[in-house]
Design a protein around this motif. Structure first.
Motif, short mmCIF file in Angstrom:
data_model
loop_
_atom_site.label_atom_id
_atom_site.label_comp_id
_atom_site.label_asym_id
_atom_site.label_seq_id
_atom_site.Cartn_x
_atom_site.Cartn_y
_atom_site.Cartn_z
N LYS A 3 23.50 15.88 48.43
CA LYS A 3 23.56 14.74 49.36
C LYS A 3 22.29 14.65 50.19
CE LYS A 3 28.61 14.73 49.92
NZ LYS A 3 29.72 14.96 50.89
N TRP A 4 21.78 15.77 50.70
CA TRP A 4 20.59 15.73 51.55
C TRP A 4 19.33 15.41 50.76
CZ3 TRP A 4 21.14 14.53 56.20
CH2 TRP A 4 22.18 15.01 56.97
N VAL A 5 19.26 15.86 49.50
CA VAL A 5 18.11 15.46 48.67
C VAL A 5 18.19 13.96 48.38
CG1 VAL A 5 16.89 15.83 46.49
CG2 VAL A 5 17.94 17.77 47.66
N THR A 6 19.39 13.44 48.20
CA THR A 6 19.57 12.00 48.00
C THR A 6 19.16 11.23 49.25
OG1 THR A 6 21.41 12.46 46.48
CG2 THR A 6 21.23 10.20 47.34
N PHE A 10 33.65 8.55 33.66
CA PHE A 10 33.12 9.57 34.56
C PHE A 10 34.10 9.84 35.71
CE2 PHE A 10 31.73 5.56 36.43
CZ PHE A 10 31.96 5.76 37.79
N HIS A 11 34.02 11.04 36.26
CA HIS A 11 34.77 11.41 37.46
C HIS A 11 33.81 11.42 38.64
CE1 HIS A 11 37.32 13.48 40.32
NE2 HIS A 11 36.39 14.40 40.47
N SER A 12 34.14 10.69 39.69
CA SER A 12 33.28 10.61 40.87
C SER A 12 33.61 11.74 41.84
CB SER A 12 33.45 9.25 41.56
OG SER A 12 32.68 9.21 42.75
N ASN A 13 32.62 12.60 42.11
CA ASN A 13 32.78 13.64 43.13
C ASN A 13 32.60 13.09 44.53
OD1 ASN A 13 32.95 16.30 41.55
ND2 ASN A 13 31.20 15.28 40.60
N CYS A 14 31.91 11.95 44.61
CA CYS A 14 31.65 11.35 45.92
C CYS A 14 31.10 9.95 45.72
CB CYS A 14 30.64 12.21 46.69
SG CYS A 14 30.22 11.58 48.33
N LYS A 15 31.50 9.00 46.55
CA LYS A 15 30.95 7.64 46.49
C LYS A 15 29.75 7.54 47.43
CE LYS A 15 35.24 5.28 45.24
NZ LYS A 15 36.24 4.23 45.64
N ILE A 16 28.75 6.79 46.98
CA ILE A 16 27.53 6.58 47.77
C ILE A 16 27.38 5.09 48.04
CG2 ILE A 16 25.03 6.95 47.84
CD1 ILE A 16 25.41 8.96 45.53
N SER A 17 27.04 4.72 49.27
CA SER A 17 26.83 3.31 49.59
C SER A 17 25.94 3.20 50.83
CB SER A 17 28.16 2.59 49.84
OG SER A 17 28.82 3.15 50.98
N GLY A 18 25.44 1.99 51.04
CA GLY A 18 24.61 1.75 52.22
C GLY A 18 23.60 0.66 52.00
N GLU A 19 22.65 0.57 52.92
CA GLU A 19 21.52 -0.35 52.81
C GLU A 19 20.27 0.46 53.09
OE1 GLU A 19 23.85 -1.03 55.48
OE2 GLU A 19 25.21 -1.85 53.96
N TRP A 20 19.27 0.35 52.22
CA TRP A 20 18.09 1.22 52.37
C TRP A 20 17.29 0.90 53.62
CZ3 TRP A 20 13.43 -1.33 52.22
CH2 TRP A 20 13.36 -2.55 51.54
N ASN A 53 18.94 0.41 56.49
CA ASN A 53 19.86 0.58 57.61
C ASN A 53 20.62 1.90 57.63
OD1 ASN A 53 21.34 -0.29 59.93
ND2 ASN A 53 23.05 -0.82 58.59
N SER A 54 21.32 2.26 56.54
CA SER A 54 22.18 3.44 56.58
C SER A 54 22.47 3.97 55.19
CB SER A 54 23.50 3.11 57.29
OG SER A 54 24.24 2.16 56.53
N ILE A 55 22.90 5.24 55.14
CA ILE A 55 23.30 5.90 53.90
C ILE A 55 24.63 6.58 54.17
CG2 ILE A 55 22.72 7.65 52.16
CD1 ILE A 55 19.78 7.32 53.09
N ARG A 56 25.62 6.30 53.31
CA ARG A 56 26.96 6.85 53.51
C ARG A 56 27.44 7.56 52.25
NH1 ARG A 56 26.86 1.75 55.69
NH2 ARG A 56 27.77 0.83 53.79
N PHE A 57 28.12 8.68 52.45
CA PHE A 57 28.80 9.39 51.39
C PHE A 57 30.28 9.41 51.73
CE2 PHE A 57 24.47 10.95 51.38
CZ PHE A 57 24.15 10.98 50.04
N ASP A 58 31.10 8.77 50.90
CA ASP A 58 32.54 8.63 51.19
C ASP A 58 32.75 8.11 52.62
OD1 ASP A 58 33.53 9.31 48.71
OD2 ASP A 58 33.75 11.44 49.19
N ASP A 59 31.96 7.10 52.99
CA ASP A 59 32.06 6.42 54.28
C ASP A 59 31.63 7.27 55.49
OD1 ASP A 59 32.95 4.03 53.13
OD2 ASP A 59 35.03 4.73 53.11
N VAL A 60 31.05 8.45 55.24
CA VAL A 60 30.49 9.26 56.32
C VAL A 60 28.97 9.02 56.35
CG1 VAL A 60 30.10 11.59 57.22
CG2 VAL A 60 32.28 11.01 56.09
N GLU A 61 28.46 8.55 57.48
CA GLU A 61 27.03 8.23 57.56
C GLU A 61 26.20 9.50 57.68
OE1 GLU A 61 25.32 4.63 59.71
OE2 GLU A 61 24.68 6.25 61.04
N TYR A 62 25.23 9.64 56.77
CA TYR A 62 24.31 10.78 56.78
C TYR A 62 22.94 10.38 57.34
CZ TYR A 62 27.08 14.28 54.30
OH TYR A 62 28.02 15.23 53.97
N TRP A 63 22.62 9.11 57.29
CA TRP A 63 21.34 8.64 57.84
C TRP A 63 21.52 7.22 58.33
CZ3 TRP A 63 18.43 4.39 56.11
CH2 TRP A 63 17.17 4.24 56.74
#
Length: 298
Positions: free
Chosen positions: A23-26, A210-220, A222-232
């Motif tokens: 997640k942090w490398v992403t 495929f099996h998803s271990n985690c969903k990724i979403s956001g706007e480059w 504005n924000s980066i989210r993993f399973d709706d938890v904001e990391y940046w």
């Protein structure tokens, strides 16, 4: 583009969990995209031209090694020897009368030195619209990847994905207002067996089932989210200053180019003249290399 790397790659280095490190490398990849949107035409690079700098505790070294297509080799390492980055980047462009698509190929690796975990990154394509007419618009397109080659996990991300059809027919979908901004992205962390990638990273497909271990979403932007938890979030941005030590520069450093020095001083005519001189010298060098290769059957 690496002015946030010391923050997020250091966090990745100290993450004991495999998924958390990915997640942090992403975050490292997606958070630097908004730093690369300058639309100023660069000077044509010269073979052998170098650049070195310090960003926080990261030392970074680059060299221009191929002219067509434009290729730069790079190496970076942090002072605490937590991680290193290395590889080469090829920049290729396809142009239409009103657009320019820049594609970054090559090999971009990050290695965490405490346990020798290796990641490979694929940067998304950049599209500029409105080259000759209309509004000038910038967006990232297609896919980007962050692959944990050691643990066989992958962040598979689609930039500016097409919205699903509403079922309102051709006319209804034509007039439907777009709900996502062009800077939107979405994706998943999956096992690498579900991602097909060619050798230079230009084509990649997420396989069905495929099996998803985690969903990724956001706007480059504005924000980066993993399973709706904001990391940046852009509000967290604390961009580091790039420090260029003139006492340690090689004679080949790009900042010493005569055309660039004239341009910085506002001497545009002199800068253009110096630019032409350097480019003519490079053409002559290319001719001499070709003659030598032919003479020596290389």
């Amino acid at each position: 583009e690496h002015r946030l790397a010391p923050y997020y790659l250091t966090r990745a280095a100290y993450s004991p969990d495999v998924l958390e490190r990915l997640k942090w490398v992403t975050v490292h990849l997606l958070s630097f995209l908004h730093l690369t949107t300058t639309q100023v035409k660069p000077f044509n690079p010269i073979i052998g031209e170098t650049f070195q700098c310090r960003i926080g505790n990261l030392k970074l070294f680059l060299e221009h090694t191929v002219n067509h297509p434009i290729t730069a080799n790079f190496y970076g390492i942090d002072d605490d020897k937590n991680y290193e980055m290395y590889g080469y980047q090829i920049t290729d462009a396809s142009v239409t009368p009103n657009t320019c698509m820049a594609t970054r190929l090559g090999q971009y690796y990050i290695k965490f030195l405490k346990d020798n975990t290796i990641f490979r990154i694929r940067i998304p394509d950049a599209l500029v619209r409105g080259i000759t007419m209309g509004d000038r618009l910038f967006s990232y397109e297609n896919k980007c990847l962050v692959m944990d080659l050691t643990n066989r996990l992958c962040s598979y991300i689609e930039m500016n994905p097409p919205e699903k059809k509403s079922g309102g027919g051709l006319l209804g979908n034509f007039f439907k207002k777009r709900t996502n901004f062009p800077d939107f992205f979405q994706g998943h962390i999956v096992h690498s067996k579900y991602v097909q990638v060619d050798e230079n990273g230009s084509n990649h497909v997420l396989l069905k089932g495929f099996h998803s271990n985690c969903k990724i979403s956001g706007e480059w932007t504005n924000s980066i989210r993993f399973d709706d938890v904001e990391y940046w979030g852009v509000h967290d941005d604390n961009v580091l200053t790039m420090y260029h030590d003139e006492n340690k520069m090689l004679p080949s450093d790009g900042s010493l180019r005569t055309d660039l020095q004239c341009f910085i001083k506002g001497l545009e005519s002199a800068s253009q003249k110096e630019k032409e001189t350097l480019e003519n010298r490079q053409r002559e060098d290319r001719k001499l290399r070709a003659e030598w290769a032919k003479k020596n059957n290389k």
